[in-house]
Design a protein around this motif. Structure first.
Motif, PDB file in Angstrom:
ATOM      1  N   ARG A   1      62.527  12.495  42.299  1.00 35.68           N
ATOM      2  CA  ARG A   1      62.073  13.097  41.052  1.00 35.68           C
ATOM      3  C   ARG A   1      62.773  12.499  39.841  1.00 35.68           C
ATOM      4  NH1 ARG A   1      59.347  18.107  41.564  1.00 35.68           N
ATOM      5  NH2 ARG A   1      59.259  18.061  39.297  1.00 35.68           N
TER       6      ARG A   1
ATOM      7  N   SER B   1      55.950  18.354  50.217  1.00 39.18           N
ATOM      8  CA  SER B   1      56.901  17.723  49.297  1.00 39.18           C
ATOM      9  C   SER B   1      58.236  17.490  49.990  1.00 39.18           C
ATOM     10  CB  SER B   1      57.073  18.586  48.037  1.00 39.18           C
ATOM     11  OG  SER B   1      57.464  19.909  48.373  1.00 39.18           O
ATOM     12  N   ILE B   2      59.037  18.527  50.131  1.00 35.16           N
ATOM     13  CA  ILE B   2      60.350  18.373  50.764  1.00 35.16           C
ATOM     14  C   ILE B   2      60.238  18.343  52.280  1.00 35.16           C
ATOM     15  CG2 ILE B   2      62.635  19.423  51.041  1.00 35.16           C
ATOM     16  CD1 ILE B   2      62.377  20.526  48.228  1.00 35.16           C
TER      17      ILE B   2
ATOM     18  N   ASP C   1      53.467  24.308  48.535  1.00 30.70           N
ATOM     19  CA  ASP C   1      53.329  23.069  49.304  1.00 30.70           C
ATOM     20  C   ASP C   1      54.680  22.404  49.543  1.00 30.70           C
ATOM     21  OD1 ASP C   1      52.034  21.079  50.775  1.00 30.70           O
ATOM     22  OD2 ASP C   1      51.748  19.798  49.008  1.00 30.70           O
TER      23      ASP C   1
ATOM     24  N   PHE D   1      64.181  14.326  47.919  1.00 27.28           N
ATOM     25  CA  PHE D   1      63.181  14.854  46.988  1.00 27.28           C
ATOM     26  C   PHE D   1      63.720  14.823  45.564  1.00 27.28           C
ATOM     27  CE2 PHE D   1      61.555  18.538  44.606  1.00 27.28           C
ATOM     28  CZ  PHE D   1      60.195  18.280  44.624  1.00 27.28           C
TER      29      PHE D   1
ATOM     30  N   PHE E   1      58.896   9.972  50.659  1.00 31.44           N
ATOM     31  CA  PHE E   1      59.310  10.397  49.329  1.00 31.44           C
ATOM     32  C   PHE E   1      59.069   9.317  48.270  1.00 31.44           C
ATOM     33  CE2 PHE E   1      61.762  13.300  52.009  1.00 31.44           C
ATOM     34  CZ  PHE E   1      61.466  14.507  51.384  1.00 31.44           C
TER      35      PHE E   1
END
Length: 269
Positions: free
Chosen positions: A140, A83-84, A79, A136, A163
């Motif tokens: 995190r 995400s990115i 995925d 991304f 994000f």
């Protein structure tokens, strides 16, 4: 049968990836090749169709302007789209499928992993595939607020929201706000592209300036940062870091990172 991997993009002549991967292949004695191929966005479907049918093809690294469009040509098992939102690597899985992934985020983060960026202000220039990987990674680790300097602030605001990052999107002309880390994730300053002219005076003495551009290696941005006495990270750091992850996906062995100094000398000679 020749086993090989490639780097694709448009333009592609400037890529140092064949030199980099070739060094690792020789060092490990792996019987394979790494090639450079110019591919336009319109040619992507035909490129992947031909490589998918070639059992010797192990995968490819993907550079501008293909990182987003290439998502439509691969299986997205991790995925990455959600995400990115961009890939920089495609590789052949054990079942023969062509799988897309992104090694840019890991490559970007490795040189600044020792910095405590959680809850600290960061400025990022750009909104393309490389910028997505940077955002991304920043999300995190809990960095922020993030100021995104872009040509289209509306698009930039959408990226920050996607994000989950707090911050603001401003035009490039807005100037550089105070930040612990400034990242150029655009092509500005690259050979053949307009320069990136930023006023670095708002940055604190302990700030780090990180330019993902590696051609030229000494960009105007890095020269200006060093003139101010700021710590810098150049584009080879991310190039080597992301390539190391891709190399193992292609060839099944980790590259000899203990020879990074030798590799860097080769890439800058």
């Amino acid at each position: 049968m020749t086993r090989y991997a490639e780097v694709i993009g448009d333009p592609i002549a400037q890529s140092k990836s064949p030199l980099l991967h070739g060094f690792w292949l020789d060092a490990l004695g792996i019987d394979a090749e790494y090639r450079r191929v110019q591919v336009t966005t319109a040619e992507l479907p035909a490129y992947f169709a031909s490589r998918r049918a070639d059992p010797g093809w192990l995968g490819c690294n993907i550079t501008k302007p293909l990182k987003i469009a290439a998502l439509d040509e691969v299986e997205d098992r991790g995925d990455v789209r959600g995400s990115i939102g961009a890939i920089n690597t495609a590789f052949r899985g054990e079942d023969g499928a062509v799988i897309g992934t992104n090694t840019d985020a890991a490559g970007f983060y490795a040189p600044v992993a020792d910095l405590d960026l959680a809850g600290t202000p960061v400025t990022v220039v750009g909104s393309g595939g490389a910028a997505r990987a940077v955002l991304f990674a920043l999300a995190r680790i809990g960095a922020g607020p993030v100021t995104l300097l872009v040509r289209n602030p509306l698009k930039g605001a959408g990226l920050l929201a996607a994000f989950g990052l707090k911050g603001q999107a401003l035009p490039l002309t807005a100037g550089t706000p105070p930040a612990a880390l400034l990242v150029n994730a655009s092509t500005l300053g690259m050979t053949g592209e307009p320069p990136l002219d930023l006023d670095l005076s708002p940055l604190a003495e302990e700030a780090v300036v990180y330019d993902l551009v590696y051609a030229p290696l000494e960009t105007g941005l890095l020269a200006a940062a060093r003139a101010r006495g700021l710590d810098t990270v150049d584009g080879l750091e991310m190039l080597v870091g992301q390539a190391a992850v891709a190399f193992e996906l292609f060839f099944g062995q980790a590259p000899p990172r203990e020879r990074d100094d030798e590799l860097r000398d080769l890439l800058t000679s």
